[in-house]
Structure formats: structure tokens, C-alpha cells
Design a protein around this motif. Structure first.
Motif, short mmCIF file in Angstrom:
data_model
loop_
_atom_site.label_atom_id
_atom_site.label_comp_id
_atom_site.label_asym_id
_atom_site.label_seq_id
_atom_site.Cartn_x
_atom_site.Cartn_y
_atom_site.Cartn_z
N ASN A 4 8.73 0.35 7.83
CA ASN A 4 9.56 -0.48 7.25
C ASN A 4 9.87 0.48 6.22
O ASN A 4 8.57 0.08 5.18
N VAL A 47 9.35 0.34 2.26
CA VAL A 47 9.57 -0.30 0.79
C VAL A 47 10.00 -0.86 -0.03
O VAL A 47 10.31 0.13 -0.72
N ASP A 48 11.08 -1.83 -0.62
CA ASP A 48 11.82 -2.42 -1.84
C ASP A 48 11.15 -1.54 -3.02
O ASP A 48 9.55 -1.68 -3.76
N LEU A 88 0.18 0.00 -6.89
CA LEU A 88 1.44 -1.16 -5.99
C LEU A 88 2.27 -1.42 -5.05
O LEU A 88 1.93 -1.47 -3.91
N LEU A 89 2.82 -0.52 -4.95
CA LEU A 89 3.72 1.21 -3.56
C LEU A 89 2.72 1.43 -3.29
O LEU A 89 3.19 1.05 -1.62
N GLY A 116 -0.54 0.39 -1.76
CA GLY A 116 -0.41 -0.19 -0.85
C GLY A 116 0.50 -0.78 0.69
O GLY A 116 0.50 -0.89 1.33
N GLN A 117 1.32 -1.09 -0.20
CA GLN A 117 2.96 -1.60 1.16
C GLN A 117 2.73 -0.29 1.26
O GLN A 117 3.50 -0.63 2.64
N ILE A 118 2.96 0.82 0.64
CA ILE A 118 3.49 2.45 1.40
C ILE A 118 2.80 1.80 2.76
O ILE A 118 3.26 2.13 4.46
N GLU A 178 0.51 0.02 4.35
CA GLU A 178 0.54 -1.07 5.41
C GLU A 178 2.17 -1.17 5.87
O GLU A 178 2.19 -1.63 7.66
N ASN A 179 2.90 -0.32 6.21
CA ASN A 179 4.16 -0.31 6.25
C ASN A 179 4.96 1.05 6.77
O ASN A 179 5.40 1.09 7.00
N SER A 226 7.50 8.08 -0.76
CA SER A 226 7.15 7.11 -0.24
C SER A 226 5.69 8.20 -0.82
O SER A 226 4.40 8.01 -1.19
#
Length: 241
Positions: free
Chosen positions: A56, A58-59, A74-75, A77-79, A81-82, A150
Motif C-alpha cells: 500500500n 505511503v503518502d 514517521l514514514l 514506521g508506515q512503510i 506496516e504497508n 521507500s
């Protein structure tokens, strides 16, 4: 501050373009991974590589160098997760023995090997670097591909955390500030305290500051292998006979 705001707006605006870039490869290859590294140029610390299969998008993902540390963290952790993520390292010793180009390739292949899903094709930031999985290099790929961007963020954040840990062990070198790169602060610390085994002994600014006494102590105490000292021009291979 103005530069930072511009970079973030560019990153968000271009996300769809970065995603479309990756989608063009999925027309021929179902699963693609983006690969990038951090730490090829510093005087100390490992080379860290990341391989990322985006599930998915990540913006905000973009070239890690265009983002501030807070945003990268911040990114990161989001990366995780996605995406499916693999991280590989090459030590300073491997950089010295193999050369930094080969050590970078080794780190990237290690990152690819631990992915929980094998990609059909890889896209790598850079000019020419043949890896174990079929793919191609893309100049400026971290500004063109969501997967490579990413990977650049993951590699950068992971390496920064390693260097922050080294700062705790060696506070006199200021790793938290320069991350091992060749800054005036780092060079002053090297001249004052001398190199450590975490430094890349084959890199000229480091090699020129290694005394015979220090090299001999490293060898006698088995802190540095003979072949590593040899590659740095600090020993002969006769000692192995």
C-alpha cells in the motif's frame, strides 16, 4: 524551512507519479521490489541496504535526502506496516576487504534474501549494479519510484539508528551529528583520538591517521583481521605464514 516545505509538497504531489512509475513494471512483472542503500560514502559505520515490496503506497515517500529526520522516522514506521521489507548490512571490515562497491552489492543481496516474498524483478537506485535477482538500475530512482523511495527511507533511518548507538559507545566522535561522514567535526575527532575499528581503514582520511602502534595493537589483540590491515596497506601477508 522554506526548502523543507517545498520538498514535502513535492513529495506528496508526486506520489501518484511515483506509483505509476512502479506500475509500469508490473505490466510485465507481477512483484517488483525497490532497492537502495545508505552509507556508501562515510568514513565509519556499515553500509545499509533496504529492499521494499510496496503493498500500500505511503503518502509522503520520496528521496530520503529531501526529507527531514522527523519525517523519515514517521514514514519508516508506515512503510514497515504497508510493505514487505528486507534490510541488509555490510560491515566496515567487509567494506575494507571487498571495496565499498562490492560491499554495497553484498548488503543489497542480503536485503533481498530476507524478503518474505521473492520479487520477480527489482529496480535499484544507481547507475550499474548487478544483483542476484533480475532487474535494472535507475538513475535518480529514489525520486521516480515509490518502491525505491521507500527503500531509501528505510535504509537511511536504520543506518542513522546504528550511528546513534555508536555515538553512545564513542561520544568523542560525534556520530549522532555527522553519522560517520567526512565532516570537519569528524576529522577533528579523528586527529585527536585516532581511528577505531568502526572506521573504514582503507579510506584515505582514516588510513593516513593510523599509527603503526595502533595497527600492531589491533593485530595482536585480534581486533582487526590481517587481511583487512593488508588491504589498508598496514601489514604484509607474511604474518599469516
Amino acid at each position: 524551512m522554506v526548502m523543507y516545505n517545498f520538498s514535502m509538497k513535492s513529495a506528496k504531489r508526486d506520489l501518484s507519479e511515483l506509483v505509476r512509475f512502479d506500475a509500469s513494471y508490473r505490466a510485465d512483472y507481477r512483484v517488483i521490489a525497490g532497492v537502495d542503500e545508505a552509507g556508501r560514502g562515510p568514513l565509519a559505520g556499515p553500509v545499509v541496504a533496504a529492499a521494499v515490496i510496496v503493498l500500500n503506497p505511503v503518502d509522503g515517500v520520496y528521496d530520503s535526502k529531501a526529507l527531514c529526520r522527523k519525517t523519515r522516522e514517521l514514514l519508516f514506521g508506515q512503510i514497515l506496516e504497508n510493505s514487505i521489507v528486507g534490510i541488509g548490512l555490510s560491515s566496515p571490515e567487509e567494506v575494507d576487504i571487498l571495496n565499498v562497491f562490492a560491499a554495497t552489492r553484498l548488503a543489497m543481496n542480503r536485503a533481498l534474501r530476507i524478503l518474505s516474498r521473492k520479487p520477480d524483478y527489482i529496480i535499484v537506485d544507481g547507475k550499474s549494479l548487478k544483483l542476484d535477482i533480475k532487474g535494472e538500475c535507475i538513475v535518480g530512482g529514489d525520486r521516480r519510484s515509490a518502491a525505491i523511495a521507500s527503500a531509501s527511507i528505510v535504509a537511511k533511518v536504520f543506518r542513522d539508528r546504528i550511528m546513534d548507538s555508536l555515538d553512545i559507545l564513542y561520544p568523542e566522535y560525534g556520530y549522532r551529528n555527522h553519522k560517520g561522514y567526512c565532516t570537519d567535526m569528524h576529522l577533528r575527532a579523528l586527529r585527536k583520538h585516532g581511528p577505531t575499528t568502526w572506521h573504514r581503514l582503507t579510506f584515505r582520511p582514516v588510513r593516513e591517521l593510523i599509527t603503526k602502534e595502533r595497527a600492531s595493537r589491533w593485530s595482536n589483540e585480534s581486533e582487526v583481521s590481517q587481511i583487512r590491515l593488508f588491504r589498508a596497506g598496514l601489514a604484509t601477508m607474511e604474518a599469516d605464514k
